[in-house]
Design a protein around this motif. Structure first.
Motif, short mmCIF file in Angstrom:
data_model
loop_
_atom_site.label_atom_id
_atom_site.label_comp_id
_atom_site.label_asym_id
_atom_site.label_seq_id
_atom_site.Cartn_x
_atom_site.Cartn_y
_atom_site.Cartn_z
N LEU A 69 0.95 -0.85 0.24
CA LEU A 69 0.13 0.50 -0.11
C LEU A 69 0.72 1.51 -0.37
N SER A 70 1.89 1.39 0.66
CA SER A 70 2.75 2.62 0.67
C SER A 70 3.93 2.98 -0.61
N ALA A 71 3.88 1.43 -0.68
CA ALA A 71 4.90 1.61 -2.43
C ALA A 71 3.48 2.96 -3.52
N VAL A 72 2.47 2.04 -3.42
CA VAL A 72 1.21 2.42 -3.96
C VAL A 72 1.05 4.01 -4.42
N MET A 73 0.95 4.09 -2.65
CA MET A 73 0.79 5.77 -2.36
C MET A 73 2.15 6.55 -2.56
N THR A 74 3.04 5.84 -3.20
CA THR A 74 3.95 7.26 -3.67
C THR A 74 3.64 7.44 -5.56
N LEU A 75 3.00 6.82 -6.23
CA LEU A 75 2.67 6.75 -8.09
C LEU A 75 1.92 8.06 -7.73
N PRO A 76 1.27 8.58 -7.00
CA PRO A 76 0.82 9.70 -7.87
C PRO A 76 1.76 11.55 -7.34
N ILE A 77 2.82 10.99 -6.63
CA ILE A 77 3.90 11.90 -6.96
C ILE A 77 5.01 11.76 -7.83
N LYS A 78 4.83 11.18 -8.67
CA LYS A 78 5.95 10.64 -9.63
C LYS A 78 6.03 11.75 -10.30
N PRO A 79 5.08 12.57 -10.75
CA PRO A 79 5.52 13.54 -11.65
C PRO A 79 6.05 14.99 -11.61
N TYR A 80 5.68 14.63 -9.63
CA TYR A 80 6.77 16.42 -8.84
C TYR A 80 8.34 15.56 -9.08
N ILE A 81 8.44 14.56 -9.28
CA ILE A 81 10.34 14.28 -9.18
C ILE A 81 10.93 14.88 -10.05
N ARG A 82 11.94 15.77 -9.99
CA ARG A 82 13.05 15.98 -10.64
C ARG A 82 13.88 14.95 -11.59
N LYS A 83 13.50 15.22 -12.22
CA LYS A 83 14.67 14.08 -12.84
C LYS A 83 16.21 15.38 -13.10
N SER A 84 17.05 14.51 -12.88
CA SER A 84 18.38 15.62 -12.82
C SER A 84 19.33 14.79 -14.14
#
Length: 72
Positions: free
Chosen positions: A57-72
């Motif tokens: 459940l905690s792994a699935v809950m991180t999916l919505p923030i994927k667009p906000y993760i900055r790629k280096s």
């Protein structure tokens, strides 16, 4: 930790990291105590199943923030 570091107040880094690490350790100790009590009352199988569910459940809950993760 990177997300936490981005939101630390300037000139309060040591204090905020100290509070963060202390609360992390207290949370781990509380989880260990609760886990021990649960194992005594319901057994290992139920605790392992519950922890597996919570982990997924905690792994699935991180999916919505994927667009906000900055790629280096």
């Amino acid at each position: 930790m990177a997300i936490f570091t981005r939101h630390i107040d300037k000139n309060k880094e040591g204090t905020e990291w100290g509070i963060n690490m202390t609360l992390d350790d207290l949370g781990a100790a509380a989880a260990a105590a609760i886990g021990g009590i649960m194992v005594e009352t319901v057994g290992f199988h139920a605790v392992i199943m519950a922890m597996s569910f919570i982990g997924l459940l905690s792994a699935v809950m991180t999916l919505p923030i994927k667009p906000y993760i900055r790629k280096s």
